[in-house]
Enzyme design. Structure first.
Site, PDB file in Angstrom:
ATOM      1  N   GLU A   1      -1.606  -9.197   3.219  1.00 65.97           N
ATOM      2  CA  GLU A   1      -1.479  -9.782   4.570  1.00 65.97           C
ATOM      3  C   GLU A   1      -2.831 -10.190   5.162  1.00 65.97           C
ATOM      4  O   GLU A   1      -2.901 -11.126   5.960  1.00 65.97           O
ATOM      5  CB  GLU A   1      -0.732  -8.814   5.507  1.00 65.97           C
TER       6      GLU A   1
ATOM      7  N   HIS B   1      -3.670  -5.037   0.287  1.00 64.12           N
ATOM      8  CA  HIS B   1      -3.094  -5.600   1.520  1.00 64.12           C
ATOM      9  C   HIS B   1      -3.154  -7.133   1.481  1.00 64.12           C
ATOM     10  O   HIS B   1      -4.116  -7.721   1.987  1.00 64.12           O
ATOM     11  CB  HIS B   1      -3.885  -5.108   2.734  1.00 64.12           C
TER      12      HIS B   1
ATOM     13  N   CYS C   1       0.830  -1.207   0.000  1.00 68.33           N
ATOM     14  CA  CYS C   1       0.000   0.000   0.000  1.00 68.33           C
ATOM     15  C   CYS C   1       0.863   1.254   0.000  1.00 68.33           C
ATOM     16  O   CYS C   1       1.461   1.575  -1.019  1.00 68.33           O
ATOM     17  CB  CYS C   1      -1.017  -0.039   1.136  1.00 68.33           C
TER      18      CYS C   1
HETATM   19  N1  GLN Z   1      -2.028   6.619   2.693  1.00 67.85           N
HETATM   20  C1  GLN Z   1      -2.109   5.862   1.482  1.00 67.85           C
HETATM   21  C2  GLN Z   1      -3.449   6.027   0.786  1.00 67.85           C
HETATM   22  O1  GLN Z   1      -4.409   6.425   1.395  1.00 67.85           O
HETATM   23  C3  GLN Z   1      -1.805   4.401   1.741  1.00 67.85           C
HETATM   24  C4  GLN Z   1      -2.797   3.711   2.623  1.00 67.85           C
HETATM   25  C5  GLN Z   1      -2.300   2.413   3.217  1.00 67.85           C
HETATM   26  O2  GLN Z   1      -1.091   2.173   3.298  1.00 67.85           O
HETATM   27  N2  GLN Z   1      -3.197   1.585   3.678  1.00 67.85           N
HETATM   28  O3  GLN Z   1      -3.573   5.756  -0.372  1.00 67.85           O
END
Ligand code: GLN
Length: 536
Positions: A512, A510, A384
């Protein structure tokens, strides 16, 4: 009406006794005896969900396929049971009050005074029974967050009392998880705190059916007898839960103690079959007897509270076992990384994972870590925000766009290679408004991602507002960072890779969240494999 049986799990004496793990372990045993089981968590805080909470407060925010932002215990439920949870599996006081107040505004209560009892408790009971009423589950286990005696838990305990009465003993029971402290000076295990917490439950009209006792030392028969006598339970319903080497030992420990049998007996359910734990135990065996070892640097800004990265560290355990490798995590605070110390801090690691996150604290350290991994050909996994930082680093240092950045951290940046998603531009509220839950992704053949997944069609869970800016796609790809996973409908870039690097993969989603004991996540498995290769 369905025939679902309900198990309530309450906690006494202190928090952090591991109600989630006990609930998940019991569920696992029942599942492996052939019953269909799900677990639900009721959280007594007033936030609608933990999505707006800082990870320092409650650890990681877990995300389900249907886009619920939930307590991290739901991650344990999925990792143990290998079945997805949903919006209905996590309820908070905020959600309960929100629905009652919305109904009140609509006039649903027909002029009545709206009160905690019956309106709030009715809503709690409705939420508990939503899962049972689907008819999909033989048994629903409901974990009540917090500790018995907390003011904010009272409406939940009252709802449990009512449900026990309504459903009858054969259909609803309470397991009370409690602590039996050991006083070293006296050389004794003490039962008094448990007596008090059971008494407290009884004052609310709830008498636990089973006591699960967290302890550092074996509980003798004498102590069990004493607990039984003072807490109104049978001696065989006092179950010891001794500290375990790993949470994944707990199902076996509970099996040895007979927790599942005691529960089935209360419900008058019979099961010829013993729990089938063959695959589970193969996982455990490999986890406990690794033949090699790798060290992975985890770069994040919430590392003081390691629960902030719970699903990532558990995914390492699953992937480690599958590679018969011990995965040691070197926790590195992204704010602490500088040009001067980076070499020292990352010396000897076999892989670098740059973690998810929000806001600009520690961003420079994350970018430096990406650069270090890229230049030194160390396996790199960006998740992310970690993927977004990989795109920024590559744009700056390879493509030569020195001012490339994300508009999350630099609103006015000249080269916004990471940009706010179009669909987010009108969003003003913070809670529940990110791009959440499962979305499809098409994976290109001849990529590291395909190699890992062995599939061109995947679905993964998301939680973000910003995205890869496709205006830069051509330039970035021709400089050597390829988009190998793309959302088929929107064209949103989901996976980036450097084909000439041993293992450099960034994912907007994600992975995970979907790693379980039975299905370790393919990207984590492949990342650890690459780290293992690097170590040799
Ligand atoms: N802050 C980033 C976004 O909103 C990444 C979010 C995250 O790592 N879950 O796109």
């Amino acid at each position: 009406m369905s025939n679902t049986k309900y198990v309530f799990v309450t906690g006494g004496v202190t928090s952090s006794l591991g109600k989630g793990i006990i609930a998940a372990s019991l569920a696992k045993l029942l599942q492996q005896r052939g019953f269909t089981v799900t677990i639900q968590k009721l959280d007594p805080y007033i936030n609608i969900d933990p999505g707006t909470l800082n990870p320092y407060e409650h650890g990681e925010c877990y995300v389900t396929d249907d886009g619920a932002e939930t307590d991290l215990d739901l991650g344990h439920y999925e990792r143990f049971l290998n079945i997805p949870t949903s919006q209905a599996n996590n309820v908070t006081t905020g959600k309960i009050y929100q629905s009652v107040i919305n109904k009140e505004r609509k006039g649903v209560f027909l002029g009545k005074t709206v009160q905690v009892i019956p309106h709030i408790t009715d809503e709690i009971k409705r939420r508990i029974q939503i899962l049972g009423d689907t008819g999909d589950y033989d048994i629903v286990i409901t974990e009540i967050g917090g500790t018995v005696g907390d003011i904010e838990s009272l409406p939940y305990v009252e709802s449990v009392r009512q449900m026990l009465w309504e459903k009858g003993e054969e259909n609803a029971i309470v397991i009370h998880l409690t602590l039996i402290p050991y006083l070293a000076a006296a050389g004794e295990l003490k039962t008094k705190p448990t007596q008090h917490s059971v008494k407290m439950l009884m004052q609310s009209g709830v008498s636990p059916n089973i006591l699960v006792c967290r302890t550092e030392h074996e509980i003798s028969d004498d102590i069990k007898r004493k607990l039984a006598l003072f807490c109104n339970v049978k001696k065989e319903d006092v179950i010891q839960s001794i500290d375990a080497e790993t949470i994944y030992d707990v199902p076996n420990l509970m099996l040895a103690e007979g927790l599942d049998e005691v529960v089935l007996k209360k419900f008058n359910l019979s099961s010829e079959q013993q729990p089938e734990l063959k695959v589970w135990n193969e996982f455990l065996k490999k986890h406990k007897n690794p033949t090699s070892k790798v060290e992975i640097a985890l770069i994040g800004k919430y590392i003081e509270l390691q629960d902030s990265y719970k699903s990532i560290t558990e995914a390492f355990i699953h992937a480690g076992s599958s590679n018969e490798t011990k995965v040691k995590v070197r926790w590195i605070h992204s704010e602490s990384l500088t040009v001067e110390n980076i070499e020292n801090k990352l010396k000897g690691v076999n892989g670098i994972l740059v973690a998810p996150g929000f806001g600009d604290r520690g961003i420079d350290g994350k970018i430096k870590a990406v650069q270090f991994a890229r230049e030194n050909k160390i396996p790199f996994f960006g998740i992310c925000l970690g993927m977004q930082m990989a795109v920024i680093e590559f744009s700056k240092n390879v493509l030569g766009l020195t001012d490339a950045f994300s508009t999350e951290m630099k609103k006015e940046c000249k080269n916004p290679v990471i940009n706010l998603m179009e669909s987010q531009k009108e969003v003003t509220e913070k809670g529940g408004t990110m791009r959440l839950g499962a979305w499809d992704c098409n994976v290109s053949k001849n990529s590291k991602a395909y190699n890992a997944y062995q599939s061109e069609f995947i679905s993964e869970r998301h939680r973000h507002r910003y995205e890869f800016n496709n205006e830069y796609l051509e330039a970035i790809e021709s400089a050597g960072l390829k988009a190998t996973g793309v959302n088929p409908k929107t064209g949103l870039v989901e996976v980036v890779e450097i084909p000439t690097h041993p293992w450099f993969v960034g994912v907007q989603y994600h992975p995970e969240y979907k790693s379980t004991v039975l299905n370790p996540h393919p990207l984590f498995v492949d990342f650890i494999k690459a780290a293992l290769k690097q170590s040799k």
